[in-house]
Design an enzyme around this catalytic site. Sequence first.
Site, PDB file in Angstrom:
ATOM      1  N   THR A 160     -26.167   2.344  10.732  1.00 48.15           N
ATOM      2  CA  THR A 160     -27.187   2.098   9.983  1.00 48.15           C
ATOM      3  C   THR A 160     -28.031   3.469   9.706  1.00 48.15           C
ATOM      4  OG1 THR A 160     -29.131   0.755   9.237  1.00 48.15           O
ATOM      5  CG2 THR A 160     -28.913   1.474  11.725  1.00 48.15           C
ATOM      6  N   TYR A 161     -28.533   3.492   8.166  1.00 49.85           N
ATOM      7  CA  TYR A 161     -29.563   4.856   8.067  1.00 49.85           C
ATOM      8  C   TYR A 161     -31.118   4.081   7.700  1.00 49.85           C
ATOM      9  CZ  TYR A 161     -24.808   6.888   7.836  1.00 49.85           C
ATOM     10  OH  TYR A 161     -23.610   7.145   8.246  1.00 49.85           O
ATOM     11  N   ASN A 162     -31.052   2.892   8.104  1.00 47.08           N
ATOM     12  CA  ASN A 162     -32.009   2.110   7.770  1.00 47.08           C
ATOM     13  C   ASN A 162     -32.565   2.318   6.198  1.00 47.08           C
ATOM     14  OD1 ASN A 162     -33.015   3.155  10.943  1.00 47.08           O
ATOM     15  ND2 ASN A 162     -32.938   0.989  10.503  1.00 47.08           N
ATOM     16  N   THR A 163     -31.597   2.341   5.374  1.00 45.98           N
ATOM     17  CA  THR A 163     -31.969   2.309   3.996  1.00 45.98           C
ATOM     18  C   THR A 163     -31.091   1.341   3.409  1.00 45.98           C
ATOM     19  OG1 THR A 163     -30.170   3.940   3.634  1.00 45.98           O
ATOM     20  CG2 THR A 163     -32.322   4.828   4.011  1.00 45.98           C
ATOM     21  N   CYS A 175       0.809  -1.248  -0.015  1.00 50.15           N
ATOM     22  CA  CYS A 175       0.039   0.050   0.071  1.00 50.15           C
ATOM     23  C   CYS A 175       1.054   1.363  -0.021  1.00 50.15           C
ATOM     24  CB  CYS A 175      -1.057  -0.129   1.037  1.00 50.15           C
ATOM     25  SG  CYS A 175      -2.071   1.472   1.064  1.00 50.15           S
ATOM     26  N   GLU A 195     -23.018   3.450   0.629  1.00 44.14           N
ATOM     27  CA  GLU A 195     -23.354   1.914   1.194  1.00 44.14           C
ATOM     28  C   GLU A 195     -22.236   1.062   0.942  1.00 44.14           C
ATOM     29  OE1 GLU A 195     -28.196   1.828   0.687  1.00 44.14           O
ATOM     30  OE2 GLU A 195     -27.045   1.682  -0.964  1.00 44.14           O
TER      31      GLU A 195
END
EC number: 1.11.1.-
Length: 481
Positions: A375-378, A122, A452
Amino acid sequence: MRLSPRAALSSPEIICSRCSQSCNNKELGIRIPRPLGQGPSRFVPEEEILQLASEDANMHSVFADAFTDLGRLDNITLVMVFHPQYLESFLKTQHYLLQMDGPLSPCYQHYIGIMAASRHQCSYLVNLHVNDFIHHGGDQKWLNGLENAPQKLRNLGELNKMLAHRPWLITKEHIKQLLKAGEHSWSLAELIHAIVLLAHYHSLASFTFGCGINPEIHSNGGHTFRPPSVSNYCICDITNGNHGTEGHLPVGIVMPTDSTCEVEALMVKMKQLQEGRDEEEASQEEMATRFEREKTESMVFSTEDEDPPPDIDVSRHFEDTSYGYKDFSRRGMHVPTFRVQDYSWEDHGYSLVNRLYPDVGQLLDEKFHIAYNLTYNTMAMHKDVDTSTLRRAVWNYVHCMFGIRYDDYDYGEINQLLDRSFKVYIKNVVCSPEKTSKRMYDGFWRQFKHSEKVHVNLLLMEARMQGELLYALRAITRYMT
Protein backbone atom coordinates in the site's frame (compact mmCIF):
# COMPACT_ATOMS: atom_id res chain seq x y z
CA MET A 1 22.71 -8.67 -29.13
CA ARG A 2 19.26 -7.06 -29.13
CA LEU A 3 19.03 -3.31 -29.47
CA SER A 4 16.32 -1.68 -27.41
CA PRO A 5 13.51 -0.11 -29.45
CA ARG A 6 13.42 2.54 -26.71
CA ALA A 7 17.03 3.76 -27.11
CA ALA A 8 16.86 7.49 -27.78
CA LEU A 9 18.84 9.01 -30.63
CA SER A 10 20.71 12.24 -30.13
CA SER A 11 20.00 13.78 -33.53
CA PRO A 12 16.57 12.71 -34.73
CA GLU A 13 16.53 15.40 -37.40
CA ILE A 14 19.65 13.96 -39.08
CA ILE A 15 18.37 10.41 -38.76
CA CYS A 16 15.01 11.39 -40.23
CA SER A 17 16.80 12.83 -43.23
CA ARG A 18 18.77 9.64 -43.66
CA CYS A 19 15.65 7.57 -43.21
CA SER A 20 14.00 9.59 -45.94
CA GLN A 21 16.89 8.99 -48.30
CA SER A 22 16.99 5.28 -47.49
CA CYS A 23 13.27 4.87 -47.94
CA ASN A 24 13.53 6.48 -51.37
CA ASN A 25 16.30 4.12 -52.39
CA LYS A 26 14.31 1.06 -53.41
CA GLU A 27 17.46 -0.78 -54.48
CA LEU A 28 18.43 -1.40 -50.84
CA GLY A 29 15.51 -3.77 -50.25
CA ILE A 30 15.86 -3.55 -46.47
CA ARG A 31 12.84 -4.68 -44.45
CA ILE A 32 12.68 -2.87 -41.13
CA PRO A 33 10.39 -4.33 -38.45
CA ARG A 34 7.92 -2.02 -36.75
CA PRO A 35 6.39 -2.82 -33.34
CA LEU A 36 2.72 -3.73 -33.47
CA GLY A 37 2.08 -2.59 -29.92
CA GLN A 38 2.60 0.78 -28.30
CA GLY A 39 4.98 -0.05 -25.50
CA PRO A 40 4.86 -2.90 -22.98
CA SER A 41 1.07 -2.77 -22.50
CA ARG A 42 -2.03 -2.21 -24.60
CA PHE A 43 -3.79 -0.81 -21.52
CA VAL A 44 -1.15 1.34 -19.79
CA PRO A 45 0.44 4.35 -21.56
CA GLU A 46 4.07 3.68 -22.35
CA GLU A 47 5.15 7.13 -21.16
CA GLU A 48 4.02 6.39 -17.59
CA ILE A 49 6.03 3.18 -17.45
CA LEU A 50 9.22 4.65 -18.92
CA GLN A 51 8.98 7.81 -16.81
CA LEU A 52 8.70 5.79 -13.61
CA ALA A 53 11.55 3.46 -14.58
CA SER A 54 13.87 6.39 -15.28
CA GLU A 55 13.01 8.20 -12.02
CA ASP A 56 13.67 5.27 -9.65
CA ALA A 57 17.43 4.73 -9.32
CA ASN A 58 16.94 1.35 -7.64
CA MET A 59 15.20 0.06 -10.74
CA HIS A 60 18.41 0.18 -12.74
CA SER A 61 20.03 -2.50 -10.58
CA VAL A 62 16.83 -4.58 -10.58
CA PHE A 63 16.67 -4.39 -14.38
CA ALA A 64 20.36 -5.26 -14.66
CA ASP A 65 19.89 -8.35 -12.48
CA ALA A 66 16.83 -9.42 -14.48
CA PHE A 67 18.68 -9.00 -17.77
CA THR A 68 21.69 -10.94 -16.46
CA ASP A 69 19.41 -13.76 -15.34
CA LEU A 70 17.25 -14.15 -18.43
CA GLY A 71 19.14 -12.32 -21.17
CA ARG A 72 16.12 -10.09 -21.71
CA LEU A 73 14.00 -7.44 -20.04
CA ASP A 74 10.48 -8.54 -20.82
CA ASN A 75 7.35 -6.44 -20.86
CA ILE A 76 5.91 -8.10 -17.75
CA THR A 77 8.90 -6.80 -15.79
CA LEU A 78 8.49 -3.33 -17.27
CA VAL A 79 4.82 -3.13 -16.25
CA MET A 80 5.58 -4.39 -12.73
CA VAL A 81 7.99 -1.46 -12.33
CA PHE A 82 5.07 0.47 -10.80
CA HIS A 83 5.62 -1.66 -7.68
CA PRO A 84 9.37 -2.20 -7.20
CA GLN A 85 9.09 -3.94 -3.82
CA TYR A 86 6.84 -6.60 -5.32
CA LEU A 87 8.91 -6.81 -8.51
CA GLU A 88 12.07 -7.69 -6.58
CA SER A 89 10.26 -10.49 -4.74
CA PHE A 90 8.67 -11.76 -7.96
CA LEU A 91 11.99 -11.86 -9.83
CA LYS A 92 13.74 -13.54 -6.90
CA THR A 93 11.07 -16.27 -6.74
CA GLN A 94 11.05 -16.81 -10.50
CA HIS A 95 14.84 -16.97 -10.51
CA TYR A 96 14.79 -19.71 -7.89
CA LEU A 97 12.11 -21.70 -9.74
CA LEU A 98 13.87 -21.56 -13.11
CA GLN A 99 17.56 -20.83 -12.58
CA MET A 100 18.57 -22.65 -9.40
CA ASP A 101 19.11 -26.39 -9.14
CA GLY A 102 15.83 -28.06 -8.25
CA PRO A 103 14.03 -31.39 -8.51
CA LEU A 104 13.20 -30.78 -12.20
CA SER A 105 15.56 -30.20 -15.12
CA PRO A 106 15.45 -26.86 -17.00
CA CYS A 107 13.80 -28.55 -20.01
CA TYR A 108 11.01 -29.92 -17.81
CA GLN A 109 10.62 -26.57 -16.06
CA HIS A 110 10.13 -24.63 -19.29
CA TYR A 111 7.92 -27.29 -20.86
CA ILE A 112 5.67 -27.19 -17.79
CA GLY A 113 5.59 -23.40 -18.20
CA ILE A 114 4.43 -23.93 -21.79
CA MET A 115 1.75 -26.42 -20.67
CA ALA A 116 0.46 -24.04 -17.98
CA ALA A 117 0.36 -20.90 -20.16
CA SER A 118 -1.31 -22.85 -22.97
CA ARG A 119 -4.37 -23.59 -20.82
CA HIS A 120 -5.25 -19.90 -21.15
CA GLN A 121 -3.99 -19.54 -24.74
CA CYS A 122 -1.32 -17.15 -23.47
CA SER A 123 0.91 -17.08 -26.54
CA TYR A 124 3.11 -14.42 -24.92
CA LEU A 125 4.27 -16.76 -22.14
CA VAL A 126 4.27 -19.81 -24.42
CA ASN A 127 6.67 -18.12 -26.84
CA LEU A 128 8.99 -17.04 -24.02
CA HIS A 129 9.27 -20.58 -22.73
CA VAL A 130 9.54 -22.19 -26.15
CA ASN A 131 12.66 -20.07 -26.69
CA ASP A 132 14.02 -20.96 -23.24
CA PHE A 133 13.21 -24.65 -23.77
CA ILE A 134 15.20 -24.67 -27.03
CA HIS A 135 18.02 -22.65 -25.43
CA HIS A 136 18.41 -25.34 -22.75
CA GLY A 137 18.69 -28.08 -25.36
CA GLY A 138 15.11 -29.35 -25.16
CA ASP A 139 13.95 -31.92 -27.71
CA GLN A 140 12.09 -29.84 -30.29
CA LYS A 141 9.86 -32.79 -31.16
CA TRP A 142 8.07 -32.14 -27.87
CA LEU A 143 6.99 -28.77 -29.27
CA ASN A 144 4.95 -30.49 -31.99
CA GLY A 145 2.33 -31.33 -29.37
CA LEU A 146 1.87 -32.81 -25.92
CA GLU A 147 1.50 -36.28 -27.44
CA ASN A 148 5.18 -36.03 -28.48
CA ALA A 149 6.38 -35.28 -24.95
CA PRO A 150 7.48 -37.98 -22.49
CA GLN A 151 4.67 -39.94 -20.82
CA LYS A 152 5.65 -38.47 -17.47
CA LEU A 153 4.80 -34.96 -18.69
CA ARG A 154 1.68 -36.13 -20.48
CA ASN A 155 0.46 -37.62 -17.20
CA LEU A 156 0.64 -34.11 -15.73
CA GLY A 157 -1.96 -32.86 -18.22
CA GLU A 158 -4.99 -33.82 -16.11
CA LEU A 159 -3.67 -32.01 -13.05
CA ASN A 160 -2.76 -29.01 -15.22
CA LYS A 161 -6.29 -28.56 -16.57
CA MET A 162 -7.99 -29.01 -13.19
CA LEU A 163 -5.57 -26.68 -11.43
CA ALA A 164 -6.10 -24.02 -14.12
CA HIS A 165 -9.90 -24.21 -14.33
CA ARG A 166 -11.47 -26.26 -11.52
CA PRO A 167 -8.95 -26.75 -8.69
CA TRP A 168 -11.68 -27.79 -6.25
CA LEU A 169 -11.93 -31.12 -8.10
CA ILE A 170 -8.37 -32.21 -7.22
CA THR A 171 -8.27 -35.19 -4.86
CA LYS A 172 -5.61 -37.41 -3.32
CA GLU A 173 -6.41 -39.97 -6.05
CA HIS A 174 -5.05 -37.60 -8.69
CA ILE A 175 -1.87 -37.26 -6.64
CA LYS A 176 -1.60 -41.03 -6.24
CA GLN A 177 -1.88 -41.59 -10.00
CA LEU A 178 1.14 -39.35 -10.57
CA LEU A 179 3.24 -40.80 -7.77
CA LYS A 180 2.44 -44.45 -8.57
CA ALA A 181 2.86 -44.53 -12.35
CA GLY A 182 5.66 -47.07 -12.55
CA GLU A 183 8.61 -45.91 -14.61
CA HIS A 184 6.78 -42.65 -15.33
CA SER A 185 6.21 -41.81 -11.66
CA TRP A 186 6.87 -38.40 -10.14
CA SER A 187 8.66 -38.03 -6.83
CA LEU A 188 6.99 -35.84 -4.20
CA ALA A 189 9.70 -33.20 -4.60
CA GLU A 190 9.29 -33.17 -8.39
CA LEU A 191 5.52 -32.93 -8.07
CA ILE A 192 5.72 -29.98 -5.67
CA HIS A 193 8.08 -28.21 -8.09
CA ALA A 194 5.70 -28.93 -10.99
CA ILE A 195 2.62 -27.75 -9.08
CA VAL A 196 4.30 -24.50 -8.07
CA LEU A 197 5.31 -23.90 -11.70
CA LEU A 198 1.81 -24.68 -12.98
CA ALA A 199 0.17 -22.34 -10.46
CA HIS A 200 2.80 -19.66 -11.13
CA TYR A 201 2.17 -19.61 -14.87
CA HIS A 202 -1.61 -19.95 -14.65
CA SER A 203 -1.66 -16.86 -12.44
CA LEU A 204 0.97 -15.05 -14.51
CA ALA A 205 -1.29 -15.56 -17.54
CA SER A 206 -3.96 -13.72 -15.54
CA PHE A 207 -1.56 -10.81 -15.00
CA THR A 208 -0.46 -10.86 -18.65
CA PHE A 209 -4.00 -10.57 -19.99
CA GLY A 210 -5.19 -8.33 -17.15
CA CYS A 211 -2.51 -5.74 -17.96
CA GLY A 212 -2.74 -6.18 -21.73
CA ILE A 213 0.94 -7.15 -22.07
CA ASN A 214 2.28 -6.72 -25.61
CA PRO A 215 4.80 -9.11 -27.17
CA GLU A 216 8.28 -7.65 -27.58
CA ILE A 217 9.25 -6.46 -31.05
CA HIS A 218 11.54 -9.47 -31.64
CA SER A 219 8.82 -11.98 -30.61
CA ASN A 220 6.16 -13.68 -32.67
CA GLY A 221 3.26 -11.28 -33.05
CA GLY A 222 5.35 -8.35 -31.87
CA HIS A 223 6.23 -6.75 -35.18
CA THR A 224 5.17 -6.07 -38.73
CA PHE A 225 7.04 -5.06 -41.88
CA ARG A 226 4.17 -3.02 -43.25
CA PRO A 227 4.74 0.76 -43.30
CA PRO A 228 2.87 2.84 -40.71
CA SER A 229 -0.33 4.54 -41.77
CA VAL A 230 0.02 7.60 -39.52
CA SER A 231 1.14 10.72 -41.37
CA ASN A 232 4.45 12.36 -40.44
CA TYR A 233 5.61 9.12 -38.79
CA CYS A 234 9.21 8.23 -39.41
CA ILE A 235 10.87 4.84 -39.17
CA CYS A 236 13.41 6.23 -36.75
CA ASP A 237 10.54 6.89 -34.34
CA ILE A 238 10.71 3.18 -33.55
CA THR A 239 14.07 3.62 -31.85
CA ASN A 240 12.80 6.71 -30.04
CA GLY A 241 9.86 4.77 -28.64
CA ASN A 242 7.32 6.93 -30.50
CA HIS A 243 4.70 4.70 -32.05
CA GLY A 244 2.20 7.18 -33.33
CA THR A 245 -0.15 9.71 -31.84
CA GLU A 246 -3.25 7.72 -31.11
CA GLY A 247 -4.07 5.36 -28.28
CA HIS A 248 -3.39 7.11 -24.98
CA LEU A 249 -3.75 10.48 -23.35
CA PRO A 250 -0.65 12.34 -22.16
CA VAL A 251 0.62 11.45 -18.71
CA GLY A 252 -1.44 13.08 -15.97
CA ILE A 253 -4.50 13.73 -18.14
CA VAL A 254 -7.62 12.03 -16.81
CA MET A 255 -10.63 11.35 -18.99
CA PRO A 256 -13.74 13.06 -17.62
CA THR A 257 -16.35 10.54 -16.54
CA ASP A 258 -19.86 10.51 -15.15
CA SER A 259 -18.54 8.85 -11.99
CA THR A 260 -16.84 11.89 -10.48
CA CYS A 261 -17.84 10.78 -6.98
CA GLU A 262 -16.84 7.13 -7.46
CA VAL A 263 -13.68 7.34 -5.37
CA GLU A 264 -15.26 9.44 -2.62
CA ALA A 265 -18.22 7.05 -2.34
CA LEU A 266 -15.89 4.08 -2.04
CA MET A 267 -13.84 5.82 0.64
CA VAL A 268 -16.98 6.55 2.66
CA LYS A 269 -17.98 2.87 2.54
CA MET A 270 -14.49 1.79 3.60
CA LYS A 271 -14.53 4.21 6.54
CA GLN A 272 -17.98 3.05 7.63
CA LEU A 273 -16.89 -0.59 7.57
CA GLN A 274 -13.71 0.15 9.52
CA GLU A 275 -15.60 2.13 12.16
CA GLY A 276 -18.44 -0.38 12.37
CA ARG A 277 -16.25 -3.31 13.35
CA ASP A 278 -16.50 -2.35 17.00
CA GLU A 279 -20.24 -2.91 16.88
CA GLU A 280 -21.92 -6.25 17.55
CA GLU A 281 -20.57 -8.89 15.17
CA ALA A 282 -22.78 -11.22 13.14
CA SER A 283 -23.16 -14.81 14.31
CA GLN A 284 -21.16 -17.64 12.73
CA GLU A 285 -24.35 -18.87 11.07
CA GLU A 286 -24.98 -15.46 9.53
CA MET A 287 -21.35 -15.19 8.39
CA ALA A 288 -21.60 -18.60 6.71
CA THR A 289 -24.86 -17.59 5.03
CA ARG A 290 -23.28 -14.42 3.67
CA PHE A 291 -20.38 -16.44 2.25
CA GLU A 292 -22.71 -18.89 0.49
CA ARG A 293 -24.74 -15.99 -0.87
CA GLU A 294 -21.65 -14.27 -2.25
CA LYS A 295 -20.34 -17.51 -3.70
CA THR A 296 -23.65 -18.17 -5.44
CA GLU A 297 -24.01 -14.59 -6.68
CA SER A 298 -20.52 -14.69 -8.20
CA MET A 299 -21.95 -16.79 -11.03
CA VAL A 300 -24.09 -13.82 -12.05
CA PHE A 301 -20.96 -11.96 -13.06
CA SER A 302 -20.28 -14.28 -15.95
CA THR A 303 -17.20 -14.22 -18.07
CA GLU A 304 -17.62 -13.23 -21.70
CA ASP A 305 -19.76 -15.74 -23.59
CA GLU A 306 -17.59 -15.74 -26.69
CA ASP A 307 -14.50 -17.91 -26.47
CA PRO A 308 -11.56 -16.55 -28.46
CA PRO A 309 -10.64 -18.81 -31.38
CA PRO A 310 -8.01 -21.33 -30.26
CA ASP A 311 -4.45 -20.66 -31.34
CA ILE A 312 -3.29 -23.87 -33.02
CA ASP A 313 0.35 -23.22 -32.13
CA VAL A 314 -0.65 -22.88 -28.47
CA SER A 315 -3.40 -25.49 -28.11
CA ARG A 316 -1.10 -28.29 -29.30
CA HIS A 317 0.57 -28.13 -25.89
CA PHE A 318 -2.45 -29.38 -23.95
CA GLU A 319 -5.32 -31.85 -24.28
CA ASP A 320 -9.09 -31.42 -23.92
CA THR A 321 -9.36 -27.91 -25.36
CA SER A 322 -13.03 -27.65 -24.39
CA TYR A 323 -12.26 -27.98 -20.67
CA GLY A 324 -12.55 -24.61 -18.91
CA TYR A 325 -13.80 -22.82 -15.83
CA LYS A 326 -17.26 -23.78 -14.60
CA ASP A 327 -19.14 -22.20 -11.73
CA PHE A 328 -19.14 -24.83 -9.00
CA SER A 329 -22.29 -23.27 -7.55
CA ARG A 330 -24.45 -23.97 -10.61
CA ARG A 331 -27.63 -25.92 -9.96
CA GLY A 332 -26.94 -29.61 -9.58
CA MET A 333 -23.26 -29.07 -8.74
CA HIS A 334 -22.10 -28.78 -5.16
CA VAL A 335 -18.57 -28.69 -3.89
CA PRO A 336 -17.97 -28.56 -0.12
CA THR A 337 -16.65 -25.23 1.07
CA PHE A 338 -12.89 -25.12 1.63
CA ARG A 339 -12.46 -23.69 5.14
CA VAL A 340 -9.14 -21.91 5.59
CA GLN A 341 -9.41 -22.66 9.31
CA ASP A 342 -9.03 -26.36 8.43
CA TYR A 343 -6.21 -26.00 5.89
CA SER A 344 -4.34 -22.75 5.35
CA TRP A 345 -1.21 -21.62 3.56
CA GLU A 346 0.35 -20.29 6.77
CA ASP A 347 -0.25 -23.38 8.92
CA HIS A 348 -0.08 -26.20 6.39
CA GLY A 349 0.87 -25.35 2.79
CA TYR A 350 3.95 -23.28 3.63
CA SER A 351 5.62 -26.00 5.69
CA LEU A 352 4.77 -28.75 3.18
CA VAL A 353 6.35 -26.84 0.28
CA ASN A 354 9.40 -25.89 2.33
CA ARG A 355 9.93 -29.49 3.45
CA LEU A 356 9.79 -30.97 -0.06
CA TYR A 357 11.28 -28.04 -2.02
CA PRO A 358 13.48 -26.10 0.44
CA ASP A 359 13.34 -22.28 0.47
CA VAL A 360 10.49 -22.06 -2.06
CA GLY A 361 7.87 -21.90 0.68
CA GLN A 362 9.68 -18.92 2.18
CA LEU A 363 9.91 -17.14 -1.18
CA LEU A 364 6.25 -17.72 -1.98
CA ASP A 365 5.20 -16.62 1.50
CA GLU A 366 7.15 -13.38 1.13
CA LYS A 367 5.59 -12.74 -2.29
CA PHE A 368 2.05 -13.39 -1.02
CA HIS A 369 2.55 -11.06 1.93
CA ILE A 370 4.03 -8.25 -0.16
CA ALA A 371 1.15 -8.37 -2.65
CA TYR A 372 -1.49 -8.54 0.09
CA ASN A 373 0.00 -5.80 2.29
CA LEU A 374 1.34 -3.52 -0.44
CA THR A 375 0.00 0.00 0.00
CA TYR A 376 1.00 3.59 -0.59
CA ASN A 377 -1.97 4.86 1.48
CA THR A 378 -3.40 6.53 -1.60
CA MET A 379 -6.57 6.18 -3.66
CA ALA A 380 -6.66 8.06 -6.97
CA MET A 381 -6.03 11.70 -5.95
CA HIS A 382 -6.42 11.10 -2.19
CA LYS A 383 -3.59 10.52 0.30
CA ASP A 384 -3.38 9.04 3.80
CA VAL A 385 -6.02 6.41 3.05
CA ASP A 386 -6.19 3.05 4.82
CA THR A 387 -6.82 0.62 1.95
CA SER A 388 -6.62 -2.61 3.97
CA THR A 389 -10.39 -3.18 3.87
CA LEU A 390 -10.45 -2.91 0.08
CA ARG A 391 -7.41 -5.12 -0.45
CA ARG A 392 -8.85 -7.81 1.78
CA ALA A 393 -12.18 -7.69 -0.09
CA VAL A 394 -10.43 -8.22 -3.44
CA TRP A 395 -8.29 -11.10 -2.12
CA ASN A 396 -11.20 -12.83 -0.38
CA TYR A 397 -13.50 -12.42 -3.40
CA VAL A 398 -11.02 -14.34 -5.55
CA HIS A 399 -10.91 -17.13 -2.99
CA CYS A 400 -14.69 -17.03 -2.63
CA MET A 401 -15.04 -17.79 -6.35
CA PHE A 402 -12.91 -20.87 -5.66
CA GLY A 403 -15.08 -21.90 -2.71
CA ILE A 404 -12.46 -20.88 -0.13
CA ARG A 405 -13.94 -19.38 3.04
CA TYR A 406 -12.44 -17.41 5.93
CA ASP A 407 -14.60 -17.90 9.03
CA ASP A 408 -13.60 -14.55 10.51
CA TYR A 409 -14.50 -12.49 7.42
CA ASP A 410 -17.85 -10.81 6.83
CA TYR A 411 -18.58 -11.44 3.15
CA GLY A 412 -21.21 -8.72 3.23
CA GLU A 413 -18.30 -6.28 2.85
CA ILE A 414 -17.59 -7.51 -0.67
CA ASN A 415 -20.91 -6.29 -2.06
CA GLN A 416 -20.37 -2.92 -0.43
CA LEU A 417 -16.88 -2.39 -1.83
CA LEU A 418 -16.78 -4.15 -5.20
CA ASP A 419 -19.22 -2.94 -7.83
CA ARG A 420 -20.51 -4.97 -10.75
CA SER A 421 -17.97 -3.83 -13.36
CA PHE A 422 -15.11 -4.60 -10.96
CA LYS A 423 -16.50 -8.08 -10.20
CA VAL A 424 -16.82 -8.82 -13.92
CA TYR A 425 -13.20 -7.78 -14.42
CA ILE A 426 -11.99 -9.88 -11.47
CA LYS A 427 -13.85 -12.96 -12.64
CA ASN A 428 -12.50 -12.68 -16.17
CA VAL A 429 -8.90 -12.08 -15.12
CA VAL A 430 -8.92 -14.92 -12.59
CA CYS A 431 -11.09 -17.54 -14.31
CA SER A 432 -10.89 -16.81 -18.05
CA PRO A 433 -8.06 -14.29 -18.51
CA GLU A 434 -7.88 -14.84 -22.27
CA LYS A 435 -11.29 -13.09 -22.52
CA THR A 436 -10.14 -9.91 -20.76
CA SER A 437 -10.54 -6.79 -22.89
CA LYS A 438 -9.44 -3.17 -22.69
CA ARG A 439 -13.10 -2.26 -22.28
CA MET A 440 -13.19 -4.26 -19.03
CA TYR A 441 -9.91 -2.73 -17.84
CA ASP A 442 -11.12 0.79 -18.58
CA GLY A 443 -14.58 0.07 -17.16
CA PHE A 444 -13.67 -0.38 -13.50
CA TRP A 445 -12.26 2.25 -11.12
CA ARG A 446 -12.32 4.85 -13.87
CA GLN A 447 -10.75 7.59 -11.74
CA PHE A 448 -7.92 5.43 -10.43
CA LYS A 449 -4.34 5.53 -11.67
CA HIS A 450 -2.87 2.84 -13.90
CA SER A 451 -0.42 1.96 -11.13
CA GLU A 452 -3.40 1.17 -8.89
CA LYS A 453 -4.98 -1.06 -11.52
CA VAL A 454 -1.68 -2.89 -11.96
CA HIS A 455 -1.68 -3.32 -8.17
CA VAL A 456 -5.14 -4.90 -8.45
CA ASN A 457 -3.76 -7.36 -11.00
CA LEU A 458 -0.93 -8.28 -8.63
CA LEU A 459 -3.52 -9.03 -5.95
CA LEU A 460 -5.59 -11.13 -8.36
CA MET A 461 -2.52 -13.03 -9.55
CA GLU A 462 -1.27 -13.88 -6.07
CA ALA A 463 -4.71 -14.70 -4.65
CA ARG A 464 -5.31 -17.04 -7.57
CA MET A 465 -1.93 -18.71 -7.16
CA GLN A 466 -2.47 -19.25 -3.44
CA GLY A 467 -5.97 -20.63 -4.09
CA GLU A 468 -4.65 -23.17 -6.60
CA LEU A 469 -1.86 -24.19 -4.25
CA LEU A 470 -4.25 -24.68 -1.34
CA TYR A 471 -6.31 -27.25 -3.24
CA ALA A 472 -3.28 -29.09 -4.65
CA LEU A 473 -1.32 -29.11 -1.39
CA ARG A 474 -4.34 -30.26 0.60
CA ALA A 475 -4.68 -33.21 -1.79
CA ILE A 476 -0.99 -34.07 -1.28
CA THR A 477 -1.37 -33.81 2.50
CA ARG A 478 -4.36 -36.15 2.41
CA TYR A 479 -2.39 -38.59 0.27
CA MET A 480 0.49 -38.55 2.74
CA THR A 481 -1.68 -39.12 5.84
